[in-house]
Motif scaffolding. Structure first.
Motif, PDB file in Angstrom:
ATOM      1  N   UNK A 298       0.837  -1.199   0.000  1.00 21.37           N
ATOM      2  CA  UNK A 298       0.000   0.000   0.000  1.00 21.37           C
ATOM      3  C   UNK A 298       0.871   1.246   0.000  1.00 21.37           C
ATOM      4  N   UNK A 299       0.573   2.156  -0.928  1.00 21.73           N
ATOM      5  CA  UNK A 299       1.258   3.433  -0.957  1.00 21.73           C
ATOM      6  C   UNK A 299       0.395   4.548  -0.418  1.00 21.73           C
ATOM      7  N   UNK A 300      -0.798   4.206   0.068  1.00 17.02           N
ATOM      8  CA  UNK A 300      -1.747   5.223   0.532  1.00 17.02           C
ATOM      9  C   UNK A 300      -2.087   5.096   2.002  1.00 17.02           C
ATOM     10  N   UNK A 301      -1.863   3.918   2.606  1.00 16.34           N
ATOM     11  CA  UNK A 301      -2.212   3.692   4.004  1.00 16.34           C
ATOM     12  C   UNK A 301      -1.049   3.039   4.733  1.00 16.34           C
ATOM     13  N   UNK A 302      -1.007   3.247   6.034  1.00 14.66           N
ATOM     14  CA  UNK A 302      -0.012   2.569   6.856  1.00 14.66           C
ATOM     15  C   UNK A 302      -0.510   1.168   7.201  1.00 14.66           C
ATOM     16  N   UNK A 303       0.387   0.358   7.748  1.00 18.30           N
ATOM     17  CA  UNK A 303       0.020  -1.009   8.113  1.00 18.30           C
ATOM     18  C   UNK A 303      -1.055  -1.017   9.196  1.00 18.30           C
ATOM     19  N   UNK A 304      -0.996  -0.047  10.134  1.00 15.69           N
ATOM     20  CA  UNK A 304      -1.994   0.022  11.205  1.00 15.69           C
ATOM     21  C   UNK A 304      -3.373   0.365  10.637  1.00 15.69           C
ATOM     22  N   UNK A 305      -3.414   1.285   9.682  1.00 11.25           N
ATOM     23  CA  UNK A 305      -4.695   1.656   9.072  1.00 11.25           C
ATOM     24  C   UNK A 305      -5.314   0.486   8.315  1.00 11.25           C
ATOM     25  N   UNK A 306      -4.481  -0.263   7.590  1.00 10.80           N
ATOM     26  CA  UNK A 306      -4.992  -1.432   6.870  1.00 10.80           C
ATOM     27  C   UNK A 306      -5.485  -2.491   7.852  1.00 10.80           C
ATOM     28  N   UNK A 307      -4.755  -2.656   8.964  1.00  6.77           N
ATOM     29  CA  UNK A 307      -5.140  -3.637   9.969  1.00  6.77           C
ATOM     30  C   UNK A 307      -6.484  -3.297  10.601  1.00  6.77           C
ATOM     31  N   UNK A 308      -6.732  -1.998  10.837  1.00  8.65           N
ATOM     32  CA  UNK A 308      -8.020  -1.581  11.393  1.00  8.65           C
ATOM     33  C   UNK A 308      -9.171  -1.948  10.463  1.00  8.65           C
ATOM     34  N   UNK A 309      -8.953  -1.731   9.171  1.00  8.93           N
ATOM     35  CA  UNK A 309      -9.990  -2.084   8.192  1.00  8.93           C
ATOM     36  C   UNK A 309     -10.131  -3.601   8.079  1.00  8.93           C
ATOM     37  N   UNK A 310      -9.006  -4.310   8.155  1.00  8.99           N
ATOM     38  CA  UNK A 310      -9.043  -5.774   8.075  1.00  8.99           C
ATOM     39  C   UNK A 310      -9.798  -6.368   9.259  1.00  8.99           C
ATOM     40  N   UNK A 311      -9.644  -5.782  10.451  1.00  7.32           N
ATOM     41  CA  UNK A 311     -10.377  -6.270  11.626  1.00  7.32           C
ATOM     42  C   UNK A 311     -11.876  -6.102  11.428  1.00  7.32           C
ATOM     43  N   UNK A 312     -12.279  -4.971  10.838  1.00 11.71           N
ATOM     44  CA  UNK A 312     -13.704  -4.737  10.589  1.00 11.71           C
ATOM     45  C   UNK A 312     -14.262  -5.723   9.581  1.00 11.71           C
ATOM     46  N   UNK A 313     -13.435  -6.105   8.605  1.00 10.80           N
ATOM     47  CA  UNK A 313     -13.882  -7.027   7.557  1.00 10.80           C
ATOM     48  C   UNK A 313     -13.678  -8.493   7.938  1.00 10.80           C
ATOM     49  N   UNK A 314     -12.996  -8.737   9.062  1.00 10.45           N
ATOM     50  CA  UNK A 314     -12.723 -10.115   9.470  1.00 10.45           C
ATOM     51  C   UNK A 314     -11.683 -10.787   8.606  1.00 10.45           C
ATOM     52  N   UNK A 315     -10.659 -10.028   8.180  1.00 12.36           N
ATOM     53  CA  UNK A 315      -9.619 -10.547   7.287  1.00 12.36           C
ATOM     54  C   UNK A 315      -8.328 -10.715   8.073  1.00 12.36           C
ATOM     55  N   UNK A 316      -7.638 -11.828   7.867  1.00 13.09           N
ATOM     56  CA  UNK A 316      -6.360 -12.080   8.516  1.00 13.09           C
ATOM     57  C   UNK A 316      -5.786 -13.401   8.050  1.00 13.09           C
ATOM     58  N   UNK A 317      -4.719 -13.853   8.711  1.00  9.37           N
ATOM     59  CA  UNK A 317      -4.114 -15.127   8.350  1.00  9.37           C
ATOM     60  C   UNK A 317      -2.606 -15.087   8.471  1.00  9.37           C
ATOM     61  N   UNK A 318      -2.017 -16.250   8.627  1.00  6.78           N
ATOM     62  CA  UNK A 318      -0.563 -16.340   8.802  1.00  6.78           C
ATOM     63  C   UNK A 318       0.193 -16.165   7.492  1.00  6.78           C
ATOM     64  N   UNK A 319      -0.512 -16.210   6.348  1.00  8.42           N
ATOM     65  CA  UNK A 319       0.142 -16.040   5.049  1.00  8.42           C
ATOM     66  C   UNK A 319      -0.119 -14.670   4.435  1.00  8.42           C
ATOM     67  N   UNK A 320      -0.669 -13.749   5.220  1.00  9.55           N
ATOM     68  CA  UNK A 320      -1.055 -12.432   4.717  1.00  9.55           C
ATOM     69  C   UNK A 320      -0.049 -11.394   5.232  1.00  9.55           C
ATOM     70  N   UNK A 321       0.719 -10.788   4.305  1.00  9.51           N
ATOM     71  CA  UNK A 321       1.750  -9.817   4.666  1.00  9.51           C
ATOM     72  C   UNK A 321       1.344  -8.425   4.204  1.00  9.51           C
ATOM     73  N   UNK A 322       1.544  -7.413   5.074  1.00 16.37           N
ATOM     74  CA  UNK A 322       1.304  -6.012   4.743  1.00 16.37           C
ATOM     75  C   UNK A 322       2.638  -5.296   4.566  1.00 16.37           C
TER      76      UNK A 322
END
Length: 456
Positions: A125-149
């Motif tokens: 991402x060139x528009x958001x920080x890792x923390x911002x993406x993580x906040x959105x991912x928590x709302x969407x229920x997205x995660x995993x051990x193979x998912x790198x930001x």
């Protein structure tokens, strides 16, 4: 010290001029030429493409190339798979464009979470920080051990991390924010976008990495940057919709691995995007019974038949020239059909304002919608309602004939599935296929004949 040479590059089409011009002579855009430092040709010999394993790419006999090792990958979104032609093709470069805030990043984040369940995904991402993406991912229920930001815009660092991580999928959000450090032109310029896309294409094709690229769109609705951007990628998808509506349409306008003009329907909810399995019901659920100026057409979007309501409002004009306004329909097509109605059906429409739209925000542009448009106009003009269980399929000729359309069997089957009892189709389409038992098929030859049957 050598003098720095500059040139003026059009940010719309990439045209290069030695001096400033107010209007681009190639594409006609105003104030689009921006001064850039002229790149000097590199004296360094270009290296051949290398895989992650360090192997050099060499010529291969076509009979020795195996496609069984790279099957399409299915996501949990059947709508997304349909638009891509049956699933994600490994090693493809996919460009997704759309208006700001429409849900491009949300869609790719959800798809990335699904793919990360079995394979490795790198989200750049060139528009958001890792923390911002993580906040959105928590709302969407997205995660995993193979998912790198990876929040980064430097292409050298991105290439290095891709070589070290060896992901199966890379998401670039967005291509306009990425930068090639060797180039002195501004971020988001034609030269930068061209070089960044070229690098991503090499990564995808050499190592079989699937790359999804987010692209911003201009005020005109086209993807920002040079037109060569769309030529370089394998697939171009547009994410469309109204920010005031919950429904989103994912449309393929270019696809080297499947049909173009396929669409997928999604609904934006609190927990993210949810696919709509039966879009015909969505487009027809708010149709009023007994209303005039309304008819239903079975339109084809790619390989999918969709029932859409076409609405018309015809009212006497208060000015000298009648007004014609369309939403989701081609303005010239509507003007042509109204001329045919005046000449062949005896309707006096030259002193009538006409407002037409395809309900639900969908855009229709195929010949088979002509008959339904004509029925809607006549219904509003005569203030006579059409039967809510009728639908209309057919192309209109200038002499008033109803001409045959393609894939009539799939269209009629879709109408029958949604409970329509009667469908009007061209008479020349009656032969060569099995008519369903639960729907009456009316073959018509002329527009005048259709109007007599519909408005008795």
């Amino acid at each position: 010290m050598a003098k720095t040479k500059t040139q003026y590059v059009c940010q719309e089409c990439g045209y290069v001029s030695p001096r400033y011009l107010g209007r681009c002579p190639n594409c006609g855009a105003w104030n689009s030429l921006i001064e850039e430092v002229k790149e000097q040709p590199s004296a360094i010999k270009q290296k051949p493409h290398m895989t992650f394993a360090g192997n050099e790419v060499k010529p291969q006999l076509i009979d020795e190339v195996s496609t069984s090792e790279t099957p399409r990958v299915k996501t949990q979104y059947e709508e997304f798979n349909r638009v891509l032609g049956g699933g994600v093709v490994p090693g493809s470069l996919v460009l997704i464009g759309g208006d700001p805030g429409i849900g491009k990043s949300t869609l790719l984040l959800q798809v990335s979470g699904q793919l990360a369940q079995t394979q490795k995904v790198l989200y750049v991402s060139g528009e958001e920080s890792a923390v911002q993406i993580k906040l959105r991912a928590n709302r969407l229920g997205v995660g995993g051990s193979n998912f790198y930001l990876y929040p980064e815009t430097n292409m050298d660092c991105i290439r290095q991390n891709i070589e070290e991580l060896k992901p199966d999928y890379v998401i670039i959000d967005s291509v306009q924010t990425m930068q090639e450090p060797e180039m002195t032109s501004a971020v988001g310029s034609v030269a930068q976008i061209r070089e960044v896309t070229s690098d991503l294409m090499k990564i995808a094709k050499t190592n079989g990495v699937t790359v999804f690229v987010v692209g911003h769109v201009t005020k005109g609705g086209a993807i920002a940057g040079p037109k060569i951007l769309e030529h370089m990628v394998d697939t171009v998808l547009y994410f469309e919709g109204d920010q005031h509506r919950a429904y989103r349409i994912l449309r393929a306008v270019k696809n080297r691995f499947g049909s173009t003009n396929e669409i997928g329907i999604f609904e934006m909810k609190q927990g993210g995007l949810v696919e709509v399995a039966n879009p015909s019901e969505v487009f027809l659920e708010e149709r009023l019974r007994g209303a005039t100026g309304s008819s239903v057409v079975v339109s084809l979007e790619g390989t999918r038949p969709i029932l859409v309501e076409i609405q018309a409002l015809v009212t006497p004009t208060a000015f000298g020239n009648a007004k014609r306004t369309t939403t989701g329909l081609d303005h010239n097509r509507v003007a042509l059909i109204m001329a045919v109605l005046e000449k062949r059906a005896g309707l006096l429409l030259q002193n009538q304002d006409a407002y037409l739209k395809a309900a639900g925000g969908v855009k229709l542009d195929e010949p088979a919608i002509d008959l339904s448009i004509a029925i809607s106009i006549v219904s509003s003009y005569r203030d006579a309602e059409t039967s809510p269980t009728d639908c209309f399929i057919g192309e209109l000729g200038l002499t008033g004939e109803v001409r045959r359309v393609n894939r009539i069997e799939q269209r009629v089957a879709e109408a029958a599935k949604l409970g329509f009892r009667r469908v009007f189709i061209p008479k020349n389409n009656l032969d060569g296929w099995q008519i369903p038992n639960n729907i009456q098929v009316m073959g018509v030859q002329t527009l005048a004949e259709t109007l007599k049957l519909v408005f008795k």
